[in-house]
Design an enzyme around this catalytic site. Structure first.
Site, short mmCIF file in Angstrom:
data_model
loop_
_atom_site.label_atom_id
_atom_site.label_comp_id
_atom_site.label_asym_id
_atom_site.label_seq_id
_atom_site.Cartn_x
_atom_site.Cartn_y
_atom_site.Cartn_z
N HIS A 18 -32.94 -1.78 -3.20
CA HIS A 18 -32.42 -1.31 -1.84
C HIS A 18 -31.02 -2.11 -1.78
O HIS A 18 -30.76 -3.04 -1.86
CB HIS A 18 -33.44 -1.94 -0.96
CG HIS A 18 -34.74 -0.82 -0.95
ND1 HIS A 18 -35.69 -1.18 -1.70
CD2 HIS A 18 -35.20 -0.21 0.08
CE1 HIS A 18 -36.57 -0.44 -1.33
NE2 HIS A 18 -36.35 0.50 -0.55
N GLN A 52 -29.43 5.02 7.49
CA GLN A 52 -28.47 3.97 8.21
C GLN A 52 -27.85 4.62 9.29
O GLN A 52 -27.42 4.06 10.09
CB GLN A 52 -27.60 3.25 7.01
CG GLN A 52 -28.46 2.50 6.13
CD GLN A 52 -27.43 1.45 5.35
OE1 GLN A 52 -26.31 1.18 5.68
NE2 GLN A 52 -27.97 1.00 4.28
#
Length: 146
Positions: A47, A68
């Site tokens: 990640h 995000q």
């Protein structure tokens, strides 16, 4: 094969090879929890850091970039960016892995508060927390596909 798990197709491959329960998310997470600690750490380490190098240089996966952005991490002030950078570094120094949180279920302030608090946890707790957060991320990604 989809990209439910960051750069970790082995999770879906193993779930596809096992008998299906009828609950795809449960089947996938069973693979994650049955994996060796080394495999779990590799999954976690696959990640990207939040607002980190991959976000800056545009190498996030499409799913990570959208996630995000949903939390505003693509629109940080210089002060916020510096705070994320410092907390990412402190977390990685404490646990030797990136901080993982399901950003779609929180906001910038919540992420920063969690980063600061979780840096103080022991690494075993953080591995368990990271896997649970990956489970939340995967559930939302599966829902998006439905």
């Amino acid at each position: 094969m989809t990209a439910l798990f960051e750069h970790s197709p082995w999770v879906e491959e193993r779930a596809d090879a096992a008998p299906a329960s009828g609950d795809r998310h449960a089947d996938l997470m069973a693979v994650v929890y049955a994996a060796t600690r080394e495999e779990q750490l590799a999954l976690i380490r696959a990640h990207p850091e939040l607002a980190g190098k991959a976000a800056i240089d545009g190498t996030l996966t499409q799913a990570s970039a959208a996630e995000q952005a949903s939390a505003g991490l693509d629109r940080l002030t210089p002060e916020e960016f510096a705070r994320f950078h410092a907390l990412n570094a402190a977390y990685r120094a404490a646990h030797d892995m990136p901080f993982i949180i399901c950003v779609r279920l929180t906001d910038k302030a919540g992420i920063l508060a969690a980063m600061a608090a979780r840096t103080q946890h022991d690494t075993d707790t953080e591995i368990a927390t990271a896997l649970a957060e990956i489970g939340k991320i995967t559930r939302l990604r599966l829902e998006d596909m439905a």
